[in-house]
Structures are given as structure tokens and as C-alpha cells.
Design a protein around this motif. Structure first.
Motif, PDB file in Angstrom:
ATOM      1  N   LEU A 129       9.275  39.290 -25.304  1.00 38.37           N
ATOM      2  CA  LEU A 129       8.615  39.956 -24.176  1.00 38.37           C
ATOM      3  C   LEU A 129       7.918  38.942 -23.281  1.00 38.37           C
ATOM      4  O   LEU A 129       7.227  38.036 -23.758  1.00 38.37           O
ATOM      5  CB  LEU A 129       7.572  40.957 -24.685  1.00 38.37           C
ATOM      6  N   SER A 159       7.356  42.328 -18.874  1.00 39.67           N
ATOM      7  CA  SER A 159       8.159  43.299 -19.626  1.00 39.67           C
ATOM      8  C   SER A 159       7.401  43.885 -20.809  1.00 39.67           C
ATOM      9  O   SER A 159       7.855  44.864 -21.413  1.00 39.67           O
ATOM     10  CB  SER A 159       9.451  42.644 -20.130  1.00 39.67           C
ATOM     11  N   TYR A 171      13.390  46.571 -27.758  1.00 43.71           N
ATOM     12  CA  TYR A 171      13.698  45.147 -27.914  1.00 43.71           C
ATOM     13  C   TYR A 171      14.008  44.770 -29.367  1.00 43.71           C
ATOM     14  O   TYR A 171      14.100  43.582 -29.679  1.00 43.71           O
ATOM     15  CB  TYR A 171      12.535  44.304 -27.387  1.00 43.71           C
ATOM     16  N   SER A 175       6.883  45.430 -10.469  1.00 44.74           N
ATOM     17  CA  SER A 175       7.278  46.738 -11.002  1.00 44.74           C
ATOM     18  C   SER A 175       6.137  47.746 -10.932  1.00 44.74           C
ATOM     19  O   SER A 175       6.338  48.951 -11.052  1.00 44.74           O
ATOM     20  CB  SER A 175       7.757  46.611 -12.450  1.00 44.74           C
TER      21      SER A 175
END
Length: 788
Positions: free
Chosen positions: A705, A709, A435, A657
Motif C-alpha cells: 500500500l 491507496s 490486496y 482521489s
């Protein structure tokens, strides 16, 4: 009578008179001298008596009170192995290595272990476990652990089958007092006989026969020093050495020598020889570890050899006794040749006095110095966790009590801590690269759900960092992590709310009144994705972390009821009553929010998360012990529903996820993200551990974030490395799987269409006896082809 004769008589008379006067004067003077001398003698005797009484009081106060400021010893988790529980022998072996155990082919001495595919044999060192575990011997023991299909199949202690075993905990730290004297107290009965005999042989052969001072020893030492022309021998007895070390300074004056002799006589009268010898064993100065002095043979054996005092061999004992003469001069790291010569001299005297055999002497005198390679003690650098321990310790004991050689037992797990640190290091590096971020920071807390013991804690991305502890000190906005408290407050009101209750999801504007009662600013919350769904079932508001339905629910419940739910879960600070609190506009530390989720993970029971499990005195007496409150703050039914909802978060919601990140392990959890992506949170749990994770920046800049994530990745990576255990939660009898109409939220028969099944508390459900639309009967292809 002639004049001449008269003169002679007169002279004779005068002579007699002079002689008589002189005699009288002489007797008077002598009498005065005697009287003055008697007075002086009486005064000196009185002064000496008073001085002796003063010294006697000083000796008693020190010797019968707290003789030493002894470091508090901080231990990790006392791990108990039980038949039938899951086990990984490799993980136990790694923990043994961390604790200084040596892997061997065949165990034959304490501190060793042997490992095969399905068996682990441990020769456990002597250890005094807390009194609550007094069913287990404090002596050495040979432990055998057999495993089958990943579980413990058999346990043996000294070849006797048992149901459970205790492993020796790891020493995390020693909190050395301000005087920088570090020591381990050892009882006389636990000192090897060879060490005692050697010490008396070298330092004071007549210890059990003199009364504190040895005039012959003083004369012998004086003669040896005169012949040598320098100080080569001391005349002090072991008792005098003890007095000098415990009560006096190291100045060399007549006054100090007089004090030393008097106190030696006093202490010999007051106390037994064994008491004095035990005190000397624990008092004698034997080395220097940087700023801290090494006092007593108990700590010296660990300092020089990394062994307990019971593990010392004859060569080790000889080197330790050699250090008494001069720990600096005979320092084996700095002056190995001097240390070797002095050790060998002690060994020769041991042999000559038949303390060791010829074979033992030859082997010992030809052996190299078996000291530790590194002078510095191995330090387990976990300052963030130790900060928490010290904080709790100050709550339970006074500073005075903390210096009495206490032993502090914690829930700390080395394996869990190392896994946690590895996760933070690896994941933060990857996130910064992916990122394009810099200066990301992290905090994580791992708590055992059943015991509420904190197993591991990270307060900085740098392992071993001893500065600002973000896990306990950083106050950050918790965002959506607050939502379960709101939904729990609703689910407890089961007659009004259930998972199918419809919540409005439309634009809203709330006006916040000013302090003076006038109309204040307005607040327009939005969902994270900016979309509106008109209305959603209650469970979707939590699973998908929708802001507007949550605000509507919170306002319907009332802010005071929501605040009560937050306090009930374990948050002690005040809650500011404003609508934005419903979306987590309140600051908490990771440890505080971890506490709030513990009752949810612990089936409704609110136990205080803690580092210290018990504190015992140097004699093994329990001074403080954590006692579970067993206080149930959430009903069994409501906590089951919340657990179900948080499991859905991990399956189909904001943390979905985890389905592929943690294959085969069922977990529950909640994501959290603050405004402008400044804070990334995730709290999750499996069947054993509750893990709280925070990511952010100290300067409060955006991280880029979300909870899913960022923090979620650390949770998943840690649990994969540590070994997750699928969550199991039995459904209460009062909860039933119920069919609800999706448009109305009413409970309807199963035959109705457009429905969804959710668990619900049966007492709060009224099922309609009709359907808006029945399900179409499914016909087989044969009926559709040949039927009417």
C-alpha cells in the motif's frame, strides 16, 4: 500476787502485744496495698492518657488529612453548544444515550431527553463543571435546543434564552487506587433528607443525642442476642461503626473494642455530628464490584441503580440502607429474595415513623428491585486514549495528588472515537481482501485544530485493545510526510524561493562522509515513478511528492536549516544530519508527526496536542489547566502558501482521489510512503479536525500500500462518516496571485504566454517588464472571417 494471777496477767499482756502487732502489720499491709494500687492506678491512668493522646493524634491525622484514597474520575469533552453553529440533533441524542440519558416523550426528571425534528429538550443532571465554566449552574437544568437549516437557532436554559449551553460530559473511567476502594465523595448538603433520616432510623436513632457510645444500646443488644441464642443485633453506634471502618481492623478482641470506644469518644469531642455523618456517608462499605469495593452512598447509588444520589426514590433508598447490615448477605443480584425482604422491612419502619406516606409505602413495597440488569459497571473501553491521559496526568500531578478525588476533563469525543474505530475495522478488512494482505495494523489520531485537544485515538485495529499503543509508541519511517517542513523552510525565505522557483529533477548521486571524515557510501535517490522531468516548479515537487527536486531543495537550504524547521514545527527529538532525512528516513510515532502538522493546520500557531484540558479537585478548584501558548512559529504568509500547496495535493496531486471520495468538502493533506511499501501514511485536515493515519505491519513486512491507496482511504471514510467541514483560509494582504513564466520561473506581466499563476509573497517578487513571448490575441469568429 499469786503465780496463777501472774500467769493470767502475762498471757493477757502477750495477747495485747500480739493484737497490737497484728494491727500494725495489717495497717502496714493495707498501706502497701493502697500505695501499690495508687501507683498502679496512676500508671494505668498515665498509660491510658498516653494511649488516648496517641489515638487522638491518629484520629486527627486521618480525619483532618486525606481521609481516603479516592479514584480519579476521567471525563470526556465538556461540549459547548453556541447559537448559529452547525448542529445535528441526532448526534447529540446518541451522545446523551451513551451518557445514560433516557429518551422519553416528555421530560420530567433529570437524566431524560425528548427529541423532535428540529428540537431537543434535555433535563440535564446536576454536574459540577470546571471552575472556568462557573457561570453555569451545577444544579439540574432543563435545556432546549432549536435548530433551523442545520444550525442552532435558539437555546434556552430553564426557559431563559441564552447564547450557549454546556452538556454534561461522559465519565470515561475511574482510576481506582491500589487499596481497591472505589467511592464518590458526596457533601452532606447534597444527600437527600429521606436517605439521612432512614439511615439514622435503622442504624442509630440517638445519633444526635449520645456522645459516641450508647451503654443502653449495648445492654439492649446483649439481651437480644442472649434471648436469640445468636448475634441478631449490634450495639455499636454509627460513630463506632465509622471508627471501626476508618481506623481499625475487623478483629473481634477486647483491645479493639476498647480502642473503638475511646476513639468514638475522641472523635465525638473533636468533630461535629454533621462532620461525622458526612464521613460515614462516604466511608460505609456497601458492596463489591469484582476486585473493587463499593464505599459510600454516592457510588453505591450508581452501582445498584445507575442513578445519581439525588435521583433515588424511597424504594431505592430503603434497599441502599438495607445493604449497610450486610452487602454480601443481602446482595440483590445473588439473593434477590433476601434483599427484597430486608428492603420491605426498612420501608415498613420508614412508614411507621412517618418518613413516607401510605401511598408511597404501598407503591414502594409492591415494586420490584429496580437494580441495574448487569452487575458490571458499563465500561467505555478506550484504553489507548486512557493510556495517553495517564501519561499526561503523571506529568501534571504527583501520585499522592492523583488519589484525592480529582476530576480530569479531557477533549475526548465518544462520537468521534466510535466513528474512528468503525472506520479502522471496516477499511482494514476491505484492504486486506483487496490486496491479499494479512496482519495489517493501524493507528489514527484526531485532533481539534482550534483547541489542540485530541478528540479520539486508535492504537490497534481491534477496538478496545489495551496492549501496545501504536499511536503513541510505534516509531515508523515517516517518508514523504517530512517534505512540508522542507518546503516551509524555503517559503519562509520568500526573496529566494516561491512556488515558481525551478528545481532540478535529474539523476543525482550524493556521497555521505563517514564518521572518521573519509569518503563514505553513496546515495542515489529516485522519484517514486522512476521518471525524471529535468526541472519542475517548486510547488510541483511538493504536490506530486517528487523526491529528487525535494532533495535538491533541501541541500540548497542546508540540512541544519531543515532540521531547525522540523524542530520549530514541534518535533523534540534529535535529527540526524544526513541527506536521507530529506525523504523521511527518520522514525516518528503517529502522535509526533500529528504534532508537526498541527501548526500548519492552525494557521502557524504551535499549540501542544493534548488529551487533558483541565484537572480540578473534589471541591471544584482548578489544580491544572491547559493554557494556550499563542506562539506563532510560521509566518502568516508562509503558512497560507503551505496550506494552498497541501490543498493542491488533495485536488490534483498524490491525494487527488479525494476529489470524488469527498465530494463538496475541501480538505488539505499529504501522503507518505516508506521504502518497499512498508508504511502507508496520510495526514489531512478540514476546517475543524486534523487526522493522522498510519497503516503497516508489526513485523515490518511490505503492505503493498502507498499513502494514497491505503491510509488516505481511512481518512476519507472517517471524515465522510464524521461530517467534514470545508476548509476556509483567508488570503493575507501580503500575498498576491502572481503570473510566472514556466520556463524561467520569473514573474512576468499577465500578457505573457506560457505562464502559470501562483500565490506569492509580494515583497519577494520582482516582475519583469517584458515577455519572452506575448499571448496571441484571441479574435472572434467574425473578425477571423471578415477581418484583415
Amino acid at each position: 500476787m499469786s503465780a496463777k494471777q501472774q500467769n493470767k496477767a502475762s498471757v493477757k499482756s502477750n495477747s495485747k502485744k500480739v493484737t497490737t502487732d497484728a494491727t500494725i502489720k495489717s495497717k502496714t499491709w493495707l498501706r502497701k496495698v493502697v500505695i501499690v494500687s495508687a501507683k498502679l492506678a496512676f500508671a494505668l491512668a498515665s498509660a491510658l492518657a498516653l494511649f488516648t493522646l496517641y489515638l487522638d493524634a491518629k484520629v486527627q491525622k486521618t480525619f483532618e488529612g486525606q481521609r481516603w484514597q479516592v479514584p480519579a474520575q476521567i471525563f470526556g469533552q465538556v461540549e459547548r453548544l453556541t447559537l448559529g453553529e452547525p448542529v445535528k440533533l441526532g448526534q447529540i441524542a446518541n451522545a446523551l444515550r451513551l451518557n445514560g440519558y433516557q429518551k422519553v416523550t416528555k421530560v420530567d426528571a433529570p437524566g431524560q431527553f425528548a427529541q423532535s425534528a428540529n428540537r431537543l429538550i434535555i433535563y440535564r443532571r446536576a454536574f459540577a463543571f470546571p471552575q472556568s465554566s462557573n457561570a453555569y449552574s451545577t444544579d439540574t437544568a432543563e435545556l432546549t435546543i432549536n435548530s433551523k437549516n442545520g444550525k442552532i437557532s435558539q437555546l434556552f436554559s430553564n426557559n431563559i434564552p441564552v447564547n450557549s449551553l454546556l452538556l454534561e460530559p461522559v465519565l470515561l473511567a475511574r482510576l481506582v487506587p491500589n487499596n481497591k476502594e472505589d467511592r464518590v465523595l458526596v457533601a452532606l448538603q447534597n444527600i437527600p433528607t429521606l436517605l439521612l433520616d432512614t439511615l439514622l432510623l435503622i442504624e442509630d436513632r440517638n445519633f444526635y443525642h449520645h456522645q459516641g457510645i450508647s451503654p443502653l444500646g449495648i445492654l439492649r443488644a446483649l439481651y437480644s442476642n442472649i434471648v436469640a441464642g445468636r448475634t441478631v443485633q449490634g450495639g455499636s453506634t454509627l460513630t463506632q461503626q465509622l471508627v471501626k471502618n476508618m481506623f481499625l481492623t475487623r478483629e473481634r478482641t477486647i483491645t479493639r473494642k476498647v480502642k473503638e470506644a475511646l476513639m468514638a469518644l475522641i472523635i465525638e469531642v473533636r468533630y461535629s455530628k454533621d462532620q461525622l455523618l458526612e464521613a460515614y456517608i462516604n466511608e460505609v462499605y456497601l458492596g463489591q464490584h469484582y476486585a473493587n469495593g463499593i464505599y459510600g452512598f454516592g457510588l453505591a447509588s450508581k452501582f445498584y441503580f445507575g442513578k445519581t444520589i439525588s435521583q433515588l426514590n424511597s424504594a431505592d433508598i430503603a434497599l441502599l440502607v438495607a445493604q449497610v447490615k450486610g452487602p454480601s448477605y443481602y446482595d440483590p443480584w445473588r439473593h434477590p429474595a433476601r434483599a427484597t425482604d430486608r428492603r420491605d422491612l426498612v420501608l415498613r419502619l420508614m412508614f411507621e415513623q412517618n418518613l413516607i406516606s401510605v401511598a408511597e409505602f404501598k407503591q414502594a413495597v409492591n415494586s420490584p428491585l429496580s437494580i441495574r440488569k448487569n452487575r458490571r459497571f458499563t465500561r467505555q473501553a478506550y484504553p489507548a486514549y486512557l493510556q495517553l491521559v495517564k501519561q499526561e496526568l503523571n506529568q501534571h500531578l504527583t501520585p499522592y495528588q492523583q488519589k484525592m478525588g480529582i476530576r480530569v476533563f479531557t477533549g475526548f469525543s465518544h462520537r468521534t472515537q466510535q466513528t474512528l474505530e468503525q472506520t479502522v475495522t471496516e477499511q482494514l478488512t476491505q484492504l486486506e481482501q483487496k490486496y491479499q494482505q494479512q496482519a495489517l495494523q493501524a493507528a489514527m489520531v484526531v485532533t481539534d485544530i482550534a483547541s489542540a485537544e485530541i478528540r479520539a485515538l486508535v492504537g490497534d485495529k481491534q477496538s478496545g485493545y489495551a496492549g501496545f499503543n501504536r499511536a503513541t509508541k510505534a516509531q515508523r519511517p515517516v517518508g514523504s510526510l517530512i517534505k512540508p517542513a522542507i518546503y516551509l523552510a524555503a517559503l519562509e525565505r520568500f526573496e529566494q524561493f516561491n512556488f515558481a522557483t525551478l528545481l532540478a529533477d535529474q539523476p543525482i548521486t550524493l556521497t555521505i562522509d563517514a564518521e572518521d571524515g573519509s569518503q563514505g557510501e553513496t546515495w542515489q535517490p529516485k522519484n517514486y515513478d522512476g521518471k525524471y522531468r529535468q526541472q519542475v516548479p517548486l510547488i510541483d515537487g511538493l504536490v506530486n511528492s517528487l523526491n529528487i527536486p525535494t532533495v535538491n531543495l533541501g541541500m540548497a537550504l542546508g540540512l541544519e536549516n531543515v532540521a531547525n524547521a522540523i524542530h520549530l514545527l514541534g518535533y523534540d527529538n534529535d535529527v540526524v544530519m544526513r541527506p536521507s532525512m530529506l525523504l523521511g528516513a527518520m522514525n516518528m510515532s503517529p502522535l509526533q508527526i500529528n504534532q508537526m502538522y498541527l501548526p500548519i493546520a492552525n494557521q502557524g500557531f504551535a499549540e501542544q496536542a493534548h488529551a487533558i484540558s483541565s484537572i480540578s479537585s473534589s471541591k471544584g478548584e482548578i489544580l491544572w489547566q491547559y493554557v494556550p501558548s499563542n506562539a506563532q512559529v510560521i509566518s502568516t504568509d508562509a503558512v497560507y502558501l503551505m496550506d494552498y500547496a497541501l490543498s493542491q495535493v488533495a485536488k490534483s496531486g498524490t491525494a487527488k482521489s479525494l476529489n470524488w471520495r469527498m465530494k463538496g468538502v475541501n480538505v488539505a493533506g499529504k501522503t507518505g510512503t516508506s521504502n518497499d511499501l512498508r508504511d502507508s501514511w496520510f495526514i489531512g485536515y478540514d476546517n475543524r479536525l486534523l487526522i493522522t493515519t498510519w497503516l503497516g505491519k508489526d513485523n515490518n513486512e511490505p503492505t503493498g500500500l502507498t499513502g494514497s491507496s491505503g491510509a488516505l482511504l481511512l481518512f476519507a471514510d472517517f471524515l465522510n462518516k464524521n461530517g467534514g467541514v470545508s476548509k476556509v483560509r483567508n488570503k493575507p494582504d501580503a500575498v498576491a496571485i502572481t503570473t510566472f513564466d514556466q520556463k524561467t520561473g520569473h514573474a512576468v506581466p499577465e500578457k505573457c504566454s506560457n505562464t502559470q499563476a501562483y500565490p506569492a509573497i509580494s515583497r519577494g517578487i520582482v516582475t519583469l517588464d517584458h515577455c519572452a513571448q506575448k499571448k496571441k490575441e484571441k479574435r472572434s469568429w467574425f473578425d477571423r472571417l471578415f477581418g484583415d
